[in-house]
Design an enzyme around this catalytic site. Structure first.
Site, PDB file in Angstrom:
ATOM      1  N   HIS A 198     -32.391   1.435   6.204  1.00  0.00           N
ATOM      2  CA  HIS A 198     -31.927   0.051   6.066  1.00  0.00           C
ATOM      3  C   HIS A 198     -33.099  -0.877   6.358  1.00  0.00           C
ATOM      4  O   HIS A 198     -33.838  -0.680   7.333  1.00  0.00           O
ATOM      5  CB  HIS A 198     -30.770  -0.175   7.052  1.00  0.00           C
ATOM      6  CG  HIS A 198     -30.520  -1.593   7.422  1.00  0.00           C
ATOM      7  ND1 HIS A 198     -30.147  -2.542   6.517  1.00  0.00           N
ATOM      8  CD2 HIS A 198     -30.574  -2.231   8.624  1.00  0.00           C
ATOM      9  CE1 HIS A 198     -29.981  -3.703   7.135  1.00  0.00           C
ATOM     10  NE2 HIS A 198     -30.243  -3.529   8.414  1.00  0.00           N
TER      11      HIS A 198
ATOM     12  N   TYR B   5     -28.470 -10.626   7.197  1.00  0.00           N
ATOM     13  CA  TYR B   5     -28.214 -11.138   8.539  1.00  0.00           C
ATOM     14  C   TYR B   5     -29.539 -11.550   9.174  1.00  0.00           C
ATOM     15  O   TYR B   5     -30.620 -11.115   8.746  1.00  0.00           O
ATOM     16  CB  TYR B   5     -27.476 -10.112   9.405  1.00  0.00           C
ATOM     17  CG  TYR B   5     -28.227  -8.839   9.708  1.00  0.00           C
ATOM     18  CD1 TYR B   5     -29.176  -8.783  10.740  1.00  0.00           C
ATOM     19  CD2 TYR B   5     -27.975  -7.683   8.991  1.00  0.00           C
ATOM     20  CE1 TYR B   5     -29.850  -7.602  11.030  1.00  0.00           C
ATOM     21  CE2 TYR B   5     -28.644  -6.495   9.276  1.00  0.00           C
ATOM     22  CZ  TYR B   5     -29.587  -6.463  10.292  1.00  0.00           C
ATOM     23  OH  TYR B   5     -30.256  -5.298  10.585  1.00  0.00           O
TER      24      TYR B   5
ATOM     25  N   TYR C 211      14.057  14.744  13.017  1.00  0.00           N
ATOM     26  CA  TYR C 211      12.926  13.813  13.177  1.00  0.00           C
ATOM     27  C   TYR C 211      12.502  13.834  14.634  1.00  0.00           C
ATOM     28  O   TYR C 211      13.339  13.773  15.547  1.00  0.00           O
ATOM     29  CB  TYR C 211      13.334  12.399  12.774  1.00  0.00           C
ATOM     30  CG  TYR C 211      12.259  11.355  12.997  1.00  0.00           C
ATOM     31  CD1 TYR C 211      11.191  11.234  12.097  1.00  0.00           C
ATOM     32  CD2 TYR C 211      12.296  10.499  14.092  1.00  0.00           C
ATOM     33  CE1 TYR C 211      10.205  10.277  12.288  1.00  0.00           C
ATOM     34  CE2 TYR C 211      11.308   9.539  14.290  1.00  0.00           C
ATOM     35  CZ  TYR C 211      10.272   9.434  13.388  1.00  0.00           C
ATOM     36  OH  TYR C 211       9.281   8.498  13.583  1.00  0.00           O
TER      37      TYR C 211
ATOM     38  N   ASP D 225       4.366  11.371  14.129  1.00  0.00           N
ATOM     39  CA  ASP D 225       5.798  11.631  14.016  1.00  0.00           C
ATOM     40  C   ASP D 225       5.976  12.664  12.919  1.00  0.00           C
ATOM     41  O   ASP D 225       5.197  12.734  11.967  1.00  0.00           O
ATOM     42  CB  ASP D 225       6.607  10.361  13.767  1.00  0.00           C
ATOM     43  CG  ASP D 225       6.260   9.677  12.457  1.00  0.00           C
ATOM     44  OD1 ASP D 225       5.159   9.925  11.898  1.00  0.00           O
ATOM     45  OD2 ASP D 225       7.074   8.867  11.973  1.00  0.00           O
TER      46      ASP D 225
ATOM     47  N   GLU E 249      14.655  15.076  -0.726  1.00  0.00           N
ATOM     48  CA  GLU E 249      13.309  15.529  -1.009  1.00  0.00           C
ATOM     49  C   GLU E 249      13.455  16.938  -1.580  1.00  0.00           C
ATOM     50  O   GLU E 249      14.056  17.818  -0.940  1.00  0.00           O
ATOM     51  CB  GLU E 249      12.453  15.556   0.251  1.00  0.00           C
ATOM     52  CG  GLU E 249      12.113  14.169   0.775  1.00  0.00           C
ATOM     53  CD  GLU E 249      11.274  14.206   2.037  1.00  0.00           C
ATOM     54  OE1 GLU E 249      10.990  15.324   2.539  1.00  0.00           O
ATOM     55  OE2 GLU E 249      10.911  13.127   2.545  1.00  0.00           O
TER      56      GLU E 249
END
Length: 815
Positions: free
Chosen positions: A224, A256, A533, A546, A645
């Site tokens: 850079h 910058y 669940y 989850d 599903e």
């Protein structure tokens, strides 16, 4: 009891910060090694310009940067401060950037960073070198500033040494010693230094070192450009107080700036990516004091200088007097890499870390090693967040190069990479392309966002008087009103959703139930065919995932998870006796969600089993056939509608799609995409892990207590939940007052005029004709309270709503 022996590889800003953090927590037997001299070791830290801008679209990275400014600001060094809070100023020269700074101002408010939007004259007052006629405005953050990285390294190292740590220079690490799947030390030219824990904080050398342990670190060292102007009269002799000029970013031109006495330092990202071949760098720079500083390439910098003179006329007749191409690390997604090697216990990494985030990363790593979990959610930085495809050399190179190009680009939250697309596709991909699918990308998968084939449907609904509110230019990017039609059609008739990309595991064996009971919060000891669940917590009670668990046989479970970090967590907890087998079955299977009031009418004629509500209840699974195709059907619905599903192995994918599609024509079936899916799940009060909740949140705060069975025998996180205080903030549903109000996520939310929290997920509810969202709000906020969400400088009024917003009786899903 003696603490473990720790060796940290790398005495740069991360290694020194980590030694300080660990010794401050009482671990004194710490050795820090570096291939260079102390404390200017020759790595990226030694040449870092040190600009620290805290505000980031990531809450985690912002928290890391904030901690870095606070810590470095408190350090003491004989040569002067390690951090100078001169402030930060970002300027806009285009309307697009000016709107982007409004978004950045919103992030700052959401994450608790002080900042203010300024007009052009206010920008010029703070930075007199600017040509005010060139800019439209700016974003100023007073707590940002300049880190003197070498001073920060030495100050922290001295503190760590005072507590018992030792720093050894000129130590070339040749390898990692191990035995029985654990690190035992670090091999140097002088012998092995014994260690119970080794942390690789070697910067751009880290990927090559980790490779010796079989670990792939997806990072690319990039060069850079950084240059310094000649002496400027405005700084040397003029009225400008150079010492108080803020750091400046001109992101429209990838630039910058910072002050060096009477000169300006200029950093540039506008050149082509310059990846560094680490296999040759060691030999090519042997004996050099600063191997991280490569020769300056003047031709690459010419556009930067031209644009700088336009913005800063005070550069006058000056020219770049010195410069270099400095090496530092880029990753495919722009985040750091943190965590412990799964197959070599005790080997940790803290890599691809810029000075901006260094102390924050070090603090989180120390907490992770010593306490078992960091206090800041780090899933965006997790070592195991990458899918297999993202660990290939070609993927790492191409995506990291794109990350370099986009450092200062305006990136939409639904803007996905263009390189290496089409790598992971479901069996339905050809069908989806034929229907004009517009694809998002996630985890390497192509995911239909909407289907142009449904444009006629959208027009039909519009002609029938269904509202399709106008959107602003920003929120209408990577979006289509067709998604509203798809969501409404799902609620009124039936739709097919490609759910193949959702990660799923098979957990099997005599110890499978015991393992899953230990890892999850809900009771899984149910009959075959049950679907449950549950949450996966860490030791602090934070939600690390989850899951949906289907018991398909007494010793075989299918677990729907959130991605590769779950595989890592499950693997780390497998019993040593081999009684559990864990397999990622995602790529070998496919899934179609068939949902809507007409779902049973579509599917039942294809199946000899009874699919009535009485025979096939909600949250049950059935292994059966649709036509001749063996499938597993789960009666679950993330969109809150009747349906299933439907899973099959991948070889049946095309046949499954075609079978359902043909059967659905009599019931006006459509294919629907991710945007409709997202809006429908928010309507129904369903959370998305990683967006709505993370490991920073416990179940009660996220509204997920129903998935926790405290009466169950011990599970990970249970003790923490038993000792937890009531949550200070709670995840709430909000509904916007105006039908045209739109937000995209991460916007600040005000309660009674005061900052109260921030938006997580957002969407447009085709059912109620309003924008809806989740937001973290004070626990004192109740249903019916009014809040304001700031979006691009406007305050949008919303009301806290009971959950779920649509069908609170849950009648639609259980018919």
């Amino acid at each position: 009891m003696a603490h473990p022996k720790v060796v940290i590889i790398g005495a740069g800003i991360v290694g020194a910060s980590l030694a300080d953090e660990m010794t401050a927590r009482g671990w004194a037997d710490i050795t820090v090694l570096d291939r260079g001299p102390l404390f200017t070791t020759g790595g990226s830290t030694s040449h870092a310009p040190g600009l620290v801008f805290q505000t980031n679209p990531s809450k985690t990275m912002t928290e890391f940067a904030r901690y870095t400014t606070e810590k470095f600001g408190a350090l003491s060094h004989p040569a002067g401060p390690a951090f100078d809070a001169v402030g930060g100023l970002e300027v806009a020269t285009t309307p697009q950037r000016w709107r982007d700074l409004h978004r950045k101002f919103g992030w700052a408010q959401s994450w608790g960073i002080e900042g203010r939007l300024l007009d052009a004259s206010e920008c010029a007052a703070r930075y007199p070198l600017l040509d005010a006629d060139r800019i439209l405005g700016g974003f100023h953050t007073p707590a940002d500033g300049l880190a003197n990285a070498v001073r920060a390294v030495e100050a922290q190292a001295r503190a760590a040494i005072g507590r018992g740590a030792r720093f050894l220079p000129n130590q070339e690490v040749l390898g990692i010693a191990e035995s029985g799947g654990r690190v035992t030390g670090v091999q140097t030219a002088d012998g092995v230094i014994a260690a119970d824990i080794v942390v690789c904080a070697a910067g751009f050398w880290g990927a090559e070192l980790a490779k010796q342990t079989g670990l792939i670190l997806p990072l690319v060292p990039m060069a850079h450009q950084y240059a310094k102007s000649g002496s400027l009269a405005a700084l040397a002799d003029g009225p400008v107080d150079a010492a108080r000029l803020p750091i400046l970013r001109h992101q429209d031109q990838d630039l910058y700036y910072r002050v060096h006495g009477d000169r300006l330092g200029i950093g540039y990202y506008g050149h082509q990516p310059m990846p560094v071949d680490m296999s040759t760098l060691s030999a090519a720079t042997a004996g050099e004091a600063m191997p991280s500083m490569l020769p300056f390439t003047d031709a690459d910098f010419a556009p930067a200088w031209r644009e700088s003179m336009e913005l800063l006329p005070a550069l006058g007749d000056s020219k770049p007097e010195e410069g270099f191409n400095g090496i530092f690390s880029f990753t495919p997604d722009g985040f750091s890499i943190m965590g412990e090697h799964r197959d070599l216990a005790g080997f940790w990494v803290a890599e691809a870390v810029w000075v901006t985030h260094s102390a924050g990363v070090a603090k989180a790593t120390a907490e992770w090693i010593i306490d078992g979990a960091p206090s800041t959610d780090v899933h965006e930085c997790d070592l195991y967040r990458f899918e297999d495809v993202a660990r290939s050399g070609e993927f790492i190179m191409q995506t990291s190069s794109q990350a370099f190009v986009e450092v200062y680009d305006i990136i939409h939250p639904h803007q996905y990479r263009t390189a290496l697309r089409g790598l992971r596709t479901s069996p339905f991909y050809a069908r989806q392309k034929d229907m004009g699918a517009f694809f998002f990308e996630g985890g390497g998968w192509e995911r239909p966002a909407w289907y142009e084939a449904n444009a006629e449907l959208a027009q039909r609904l519009c002609d029938d008087g269904i509202p399709f509110p106008e959107r602003d230019d920003w929120s209408s990017n990577f979006w289509s009103p067709i998604s509203i039609a798809e969501a409404r059609w799902t609620r009124e008739r039936v739709a097919m959703f490609d759910m193949t990309p959702l990660t799923r595991y098979e957990v099997s064996g005599p110890g499978a139930l015991e393992l899953l009971q230990r890892l999850t919060t809900n009771n899984l000891d149910k009959s075959v065919g049950s679907v449950t669940y549950a949450l996966v917590l860490d030791e602090t009670g934070g939600i690390r995932s989850d899951v949906t668990v289907a018991r398909l046989d007494p010793q075989r479970f299918q677990v729907g998870v959130n991605g590769p970090m779950d595989f890592d967590w499950f693997t780390r907890h497998l019993p040593a006796d081999g009684s559990v087998t864990l397999r990622d079955i995602t790529g070998g299977t496919c899934c179609i969600g068939v949902w809507g009031p007409n779902a049973r009418d579509l599917v039942q004629p294809l199946c000899s089993d009874d699919l009535s509500h009485q025979s096939f209840k909600y949250f049950r699974a059935l292994q059966t056939y649709l036509g001749a195709i063996p499938v597993t059907m789960m009666r679950v619905s993330y969109v809150g509608e009747l349906g299933w599903e439907i899973y099959a192995t991948a070889e049946y994918g095309n046949a499954l799609w075609d079978l359902l599609w043909a059967a659905g024509q009599a019931h006006e079936v459509i294919a629907a995409g991710r945007i409709a899916f997202n809006s429908l799940r928010i309507e129904k009060g369903y959370r998305s892990w990683g967006t709505d909740m993370t490991a920073e949140h416990q179940p009660a705060a996220a509204g997920l207590d129903f998935a926790v069975r405290m009466a169950k025998p011990d599970f990970i996180g249970k003790t923490a939940l038993e000792q937890a205080d009531p949550p200070a903030k709670i995840l709430r549903s909000i509904v916007f007052e105006s039908p045209t109000a739109v937000v995209l996520g991460k916007e600040p939310v005000y309660v009674y005029g005061l900052l109260g929290g921030y938006v997580t997920s957002a969407g447009y509810s085709a059912t109620i004709g309003r924008g809806i969202a989740y937001a973290w709000l004070p626990a004192s906020v109740v249903v019916g309270d009014a809040v304001e969400v700031e979006y691009l400088g406007r305050r949008l009024i919303a009301t806290v709503h009971a959950e779920p917003v649509v069908d609170p009786e849950m009648s639609r899903i259980r018919r």
